[in-house]
Design an enzyme around this catalytic site. Structure first.
Site: not given
Ligand code: FES
Length: 206
Positions: A105, A34
Protein backbone atom coordinates in the site's frame (compact mmCIF):
# COMPACT_ATOMS: atom_id res chain seq x y z
CA UNK A 1 -4.22 -6.27 12.29
CA UNK A 2 -1.97 -4.05 14.41
CA UNK A 3 -1.66 -0.46 13.21
CA UNK A 4 0.48 2.23 14.82
CA UNK A 5 -1.22 5.26 16.34
CA UNK A 6 0.28 7.37 13.53
CA UNK A 7 -1.33 5.19 10.84
CA UNK A 8 -4.66 5.52 12.63
CA UNK A 9 -4.26 9.31 12.98
CA UNK A 10 -3.47 9.79 9.28
CA UNK A 11 -6.25 7.41 8.28
CA UNK A 12 -8.88 9.13 10.45
CA UNK A 13 -7.76 12.66 9.56
CA UNK A 14 -5.78 12.51 6.32
CA UNK A 15 -3.70 15.54 5.36
CA UNK A 16 -3.78 17.05 1.83
CA UNK A 17 -6.85 15.10 0.77
CA UNK A 18 -8.79 16.21 -2.31
CA UNK A 19 -8.02 17.45 -5.77
CA UNK A 20 -6.21 20.54 -7.11
CA UNK A 21 -8.30 22.54 -9.57
CA UNK A 22 -5.53 23.27 -12.08
CA UNK A 23 -2.69 20.91 -11.25
CA UNK A 24 0.66 21.25 -13.02
CA UNK A 25 0.98 17.48 -12.97
CA UNK A 26 -1.02 14.48 -11.94
CA UNK A 27 -0.87 10.69 -11.83
CA UNK A 28 -3.26 7.87 -11.04
CA UNK A 29 -1.93 4.43 -10.27
CA UNK A 30 -3.52 1.13 -9.29
CA UNK A 31 -2.08 -1.62 -7.15
CA UNK A 32 -1.76 -4.97 -8.90
CA UNK A 33 -1.79 -6.61 -5.46
CA UNK A 34 -5.29 -5.45 -4.51
CA UNK A 35 -6.81 -3.35 -7.31
CA UNK A 36 -6.95 -0.17 -5.21
CA UNK A 37 -6.18 3.23 -6.72
CA UNK A 38 -4.66 6.54 -5.76
CA UNK A 39 -4.36 9.89 -7.58
CA UNK A 40 -1.87 12.66 -6.78
CA UNK A 41 -2.03 16.29 -7.96
CA UNK A 42 0.93 18.67 -7.89
CA UNK A 43 1.34 22.41 -8.04
CA UNK A 44 4.99 23.26 -8.77
CA UNK A 45 6.84 26.57 -8.79
CA UNK A 46 8.37 26.71 -12.30
CA UNK A 47 11.33 28.82 -11.15
CA UNK A 48 12.42 26.81 -8.13
CA UNK A 49 10.73 23.47 -8.93
CA UNK A 50 9.45 23.37 -5.39
CA UNK A 51 6.20 21.49 -4.78
CA UNK A 52 4.02 24.30 -3.45
CA UNK A 53 0.83 22.32 -3.13
CA UNK A 54 -0.06 18.65 -3.32
CA UNK A 55 -3.29 16.74 -2.88
CA UNK A 56 -4.38 13.13 -3.15
CA UNK A 57 -7.49 11.04 -3.58
CA UNK A 58 -7.37 7.41 -2.53
CA UNK A 59 -9.67 4.53 -3.31
CA UNK A 60 -7.52 2.31 -1.17
CA UNK A 61 -7.26 0.87 2.31
CA UNK A 62 -6.31 2.52 5.61
CA UNK A 63 -2.58 1.93 5.00
CA UNK A 64 -2.78 3.51 1.57
CA UNK A 65 -4.66 6.56 2.84
CA UNK A 66 -2.18 6.95 5.73
CA UNK A 67 0.87 6.60 3.44
CA UNK A 68 -0.52 9.00 0.84
CA UNK A 69 -1.25 11.45 3.65
CA UNK A 70 2.28 11.27 5.09
CA UNK A 71 4.15 11.36 1.76
CA UNK A 72 2.19 14.40 0.62
CA UNK A 73 3.26 16.06 3.90
CA UNK A 74 6.86 14.98 3.25
CA UNK A 75 6.82 16.19 -0.38
CA UNK A 76 5.24 19.59 0.23
CA UNK A 77 7.92 22.32 0.18
CA UNK A 78 10.52 20.00 -1.34
CA UNK A 79 12.01 20.31 -4.82
CA UNK A 80 11.05 17.65 -7.36
CA UNK A 81 14.53 16.11 -7.03
CA UNK A 82 14.17 15.84 -3.25
CA UNK A 83 10.61 14.50 -3.44
CA UNK A 84 11.68 11.80 -5.91
CA UNK A 85 13.91 10.32 -3.24
CA UNK A 86 11.06 9.62 -0.81
CA UNK A 87 10.87 5.83 -0.65
CA UNK A 88 8.15 3.45 0.46
CA UNK A 89 10.24 2.17 3.39
CA UNK A 90 10.86 5.72 4.56
CA UNK A 91 7.13 6.46 4.31
CA UNK A 92 6.28 3.33 6.31
CA UNK A 93 8.92 4.27 8.92
CA UNK A 94 7.47 7.79 9.18
CA UNK A 95 4.18 6.09 10.11
CA UNK A 96 5.98 4.06 12.82
CA UNK A 97 5.69 0.96 10.65
CA UNK A 98 3.10 -0.93 8.66
CA UNK A 99 2.15 -4.62 8.91
CA UNK A 100 4.29 -6.58 6.34
CA UNK A 101 1.20 -7.62 4.39
CA UNK A 102 0.35 -3.92 3.94
CA UNK A 103 3.71 -2.71 2.63
CA UNK A 104 2.43 -2.79 -0.97
CA UNK A 105 0.00 0.00 0.00
CA UNK A 106 2.97 2.26 0.72
CA UNK A 107 4.57 1.22 -2.59
CA UNK A 108 1.39 2.31 -4.39
CA UNK A 109 1.37 5.77 -2.78
CA UNK A 110 5.08 6.42 -3.43
CA UNK A 111 4.91 5.10 -6.98
CA UNK A 112 2.04 7.49 -7.73
CA UNK A 113 4.00 10.46 -6.36
CA UNK A 114 6.97 9.54 -8.57
CA UNK A 115 4.71 9.18 -11.62
CA UNK A 116 3.22 12.64 -10.95
CA UNK A 117 6.76 14.09 -10.75
CA UNK A 118 7.66 12.36 -14.04
CA UNK A 119 4.47 13.76 -15.57
CA UNK A 120 5.63 17.27 -14.61
CA UNK A 121 9.15 16.68 -15.94
CA UNK A 122 7.94 15.36 -19.28
CA UNK A 123 5.41 18.19 -19.73
CA UNK A 124 8.14 20.75 -18.99
CA UNK A 125 10.87 19.11 -21.05
CA UNK A 126 12.92 18.34 -17.97
CA UNK A 127 12.99 14.64 -18.83
CA UNK A 128 12.23 12.37 -21.73
CA UNK A 129 10.00 9.37 -21.66
CA UNK A 130 12.21 6.49 -20.49
CA UNK A 131 13.17 3.88 -23.08
CA UNK A 132 11.80 0.51 -22.02
CA UNK A 133 14.48 -2.08 -21.24
CA UNK A 134 15.38 -4.96 -18.95
CA UNK A 135 16.14 -2.34 -16.27
CA UNK A 136 12.53 -1.13 -16.46
CA UNK A 137 11.46 -4.69 -15.63
CA UNK A 138 13.83 -4.89 -12.67
CA UNK A 139 12.56 -1.52 -11.40
CA UNK A 140 9.01 -2.87 -11.61
CA UNK A 141 9.96 -6.06 -9.78
CA UNK A 142 11.28 -3.90 -6.93
CA UNK A 143 7.64 -2.90 -6.38
CA UNK A 144 6.49 -6.49 -5.85
CA UNK A 145 6.36 -7.11 -2.12
CA UNK A 146 6.62 -10.55 -0.56
CA UNK A 147 3.75 -10.19 1.93
CA UNK A 148 5.08 -12.37 4.72
CA UNK A 149 8.02 -10.08 5.48
CA UNK A 150 7.03 -6.81 3.76
CA UNK A 151 10.15 -6.64 1.58
CA UNK A 152 10.49 -6.57 -2.20
CA UNK A 153 11.40 -9.69 -4.16
CA UNK A 154 14.61 -8.22 -5.62
CA UNK A 155 16.01 -7.37 -2.18
CA UNK A 156 14.98 -10.83 -0.99
CA UNK A 157 16.89 -12.35 -3.95
CA UNK A 158 13.80 -14.23 -5.10
CA UNK A 159 14.50 -13.29 -8.72
CA UNK A 160 17.18 -15.52 -10.27
CA UNK A 161 16.87 -13.96 -13.72
CA UNK A 162 14.94 -11.13 -15.38
CA UNK A 163 15.22 -10.51 -19.11
CA UNK A 164 13.44 -8.86 -22.01
CA UNK A 165 13.62 -10.27 -25.55
CA UNK A 166 11.41 -9.44 -28.52
CA UNK A 167 8.55 -8.20 -26.38
CA UNK A 168 8.73 -11.14 -23.96
CA UNK A 169 9.53 -10.54 -20.29
CA UNK A 170 11.27 -13.59 -18.87
CA UNK A 171 11.37 -13.98 -15.10
CA UNK A 172 12.92 -16.91 -13.25
CA UNK A 173 11.95 -17.02 -9.58
CA UNK A 174 13.57 -18.75 -6.66
CA UNK A 175 10.55 -19.51 -4.49
CA UNK A 176 10.03 -23.03 -3.14
CA UNK A 177 6.94 -25.03 -4.13
CA UNK A 178 5.61 -25.19 -0.59
CA UNK A 179 5.66 -21.39 -0.20
CA UNK A 180 2.06 -20.26 0.26
CA UNK A 181 2.69 -16.88 -1.40
CA UNK A 182 4.39 -18.34 -4.50
CA UNK A 183 1.38 -18.09 -6.81
CA UNK A 184 0.37 -14.66 -5.47
CA UNK A 185 3.84 -13.30 -6.19
CA UNK A 186 3.78 -14.71 -9.74
CA UNK A 187 0.31 -13.26 -10.33
CA UNK A 188 1.38 -9.88 -9.03
CA UNK A 189 4.45 -9.87 -11.29
CA UNK A 190 2.17 -10.52 -14.28
CA UNK A 191 -0.12 -7.68 -13.30
CA UNK A 192 2.81 -5.30 -12.85
CA UNK A 193 4.37 -6.14 -16.21
CA UNK A 194 1.31 -6.62 -18.41
CA UNK A 195 0.44 -2.91 -18.16
CA UNK A 196 3.47 -1.99 -20.31
CA UNK A 197 2.63 -1.72 -23.99
CA UNK A 198 6.18 -2.90 -24.79
CA UNK A 199 5.51 -6.29 -23.14
CA UNK A 200 3.52 -8.74 -25.25
CA UNK A 201 4.04 -11.76 -23.06
CA UNK A 202 5.22 -12.52 -19.53
CA UNK A 203 6.96 -15.87 -18.98
CA UNK A 204 7.54 -16.87 -15.38
CA UNK A 205 9.41 -19.99 -14.35
CA UNK A 206 9.85 -21.16 -10.76
FE1 FES B 1 -5.03 -2.00 -1.48
FE2 FES B 1 -3.85 -1.29 0.71
S1 FES B 1 -4.88 -3.19 0.33
S2 FES B 1 -3.88 -0.24 -1.13
Amino acid sequence: MQYSQKVLDHFMKPHNIGKLENPDATATEGSPACGDQVSIYLSVNPETQVIEDIKFQSYGCASNIATASIITDMAKGKTLEQAKKIGWKEAAEALDGLPPIKMHCSVLAVDTLRKAITDYEIKHNLAEEAVFSKDSIVEELKKVIYPQVGEDIITLKMVKYAGFENGVAIIDLDIPKFDKYRDNVAEEIREHLEKFKEIKEVKITM
